[in-house]
Write an enzyme that holds these catalytic residues in place. Sequence first.
Site, PDB file in Angstrom:
ATOM      1  N   TYR A 201       3.161  10.516 -11.026  1.00  0.00           N
ATOM      2  CA  TYR A 201       2.375   9.637 -10.152  1.00  0.00           C
ATOM      3  C   TYR A 201       1.489   8.710 -10.973  1.00  0.00           C
ATOM      4  O   TYR A 201       1.439   7.497 -10.722  1.00  0.00           O
ATOM      5  CB  TYR A 201       1.535  10.503  -9.216  1.00  0.00           C
ATOM      6  CG  TYR A 201       0.553   9.748  -8.358  1.00  0.00           C
ATOM      7  CD1 TYR A 201       0.968   9.110  -7.192  1.00  0.00           C
ATOM      8  CD2 TYR A 201      -0.804   9.695  -8.691  1.00  0.00           C
ATOM      9  CE1 TYR A 201       0.068   8.437  -6.390  1.00  0.00           C
ATOM     10  CE2 TYR A 201      -1.708   9.027  -7.899  1.00  0.00           C
ATOM     11  CZ  TYR A 201      -1.273   8.400  -6.748  1.00  0.00           C
ATOM     12  OH  TYR A 201      -2.176   7.718  -5.958  1.00  0.00           O
TER      13      TYR A 201
ATOM     14  N   THR B  31      -8.631  10.839   3.694  1.00  0.00           N
ATOM     15  CA  THR B  31      -7.526  10.466   4.587  1.00  0.00           C
ATOM     16  C   THR B  31      -6.850  11.750   5.060  1.00  0.00           C
ATOM     17  O   THR B  31      -7.264  12.861   4.736  1.00  0.00           O
ATOM     18  CB  THR B  31      -6.496   9.585   3.868  1.00  0.00           C
ATOM     19  OG1 THR B  31      -5.845  10.348   2.840  1.00  0.00           O
ATOM     20  CG2 THR B  31      -7.163   8.360   3.253  1.00  0.00           C
TER      21      THR B  31
ATOM     22  N   ASN C 271       0.795  -1.222   0.000  1.00  0.00           N
ATOM     23  CA  ASN C 271       0.000   0.000   0.000  1.00  0.00           C
ATOM     24  C   ASN C 271       0.831   1.278   0.000  1.00  0.00           C
ATOM     25  O   ASN C 271       0.371   2.316  -0.461  1.00  0.00           O
ATOM     26  CB  ASN C 271      -0.906  -0.033   1.244  1.00  0.00           C
ATOM     27  CG  ASN C 271      -1.479   1.312   1.596  1.00  0.00           C
ATOM     28  OD1 ASN C 271      -2.321   1.853   0.885  1.00  0.00           O
ATOM     29  ND2 ASN C 271      -1.019   1.882   2.708  1.00  0.00           N
TER      30      ASN C 271
END
Length: 250
Positions: free
Chosen positions: A156, A191, A91
């Site tokens: 990314y 998050t 992760n």
Amino acid sequence: MSGRMDGKVALVTGGSSGIGRATAIAFAKEGGKVVIAARRVPEGEETVRQIVEAGGEATFVQTDVTQALEVQTLVDRTLERYGRLDCAFNNAGSGKPGKLIELAEADWEQEMAVNLKSVWLCLKYEIPAMLRSGKGAIVNMSSQGGILGVPNYGAYAAAKGGVAALTRAAAAEYAANGIRINAVSPGAVETELWANAPAGMLEQVATGIPLQRVGQPNDIAEAVLWLCSAAAGFVTGQNLAIDGGYTTSN
């Protein structure tokens, strides 16, 4: 605690917060013994504390997943403590914005290291551990950004698209060995990364999502748990978009 992970040992990288922490806790609630890896020690130990206080079993190993020796040590310590590795959630990762022509070469290399090389290194050492048992399940963290074009996040996006391709190749290589390898591609998830977002930004993002909300860490954790469980025993080489329907409508 008992459930879908009874008797299994699960490894979670980036387990110090957010999706990683939620997944580690989900594994433990279902009876798994969890090894949590992260660079941040206090936060990683906090995940362990939450699991142990709830009656589960977990241990923390400080790890920089961009470094081969540290990943090898992580897996070795897992085997030393528990004698096996059944599941892994690779992760750990991060995203740095920047227009492609303005990125420094070092920025590009860092994005590749954190988001793609790290997954390869984890596979490199997790798979041999699972071969010892004759089976296993791995889930890699890709991203909605690896499916859609995302302005200012080209490096990314390239790395996360690479994770999806790497997942397919690895799944094909090791299916005959009883090892299932899949990926998840979350969309917008609430998050700590959103902590400094402008007021109302999450609500604005939600309006563009068919389900009219952003995701929560547990939304991703439950999908990872399913992919690692016997219920997904005939699933491998897949990249599961978990984004409230966003990629299907764009």
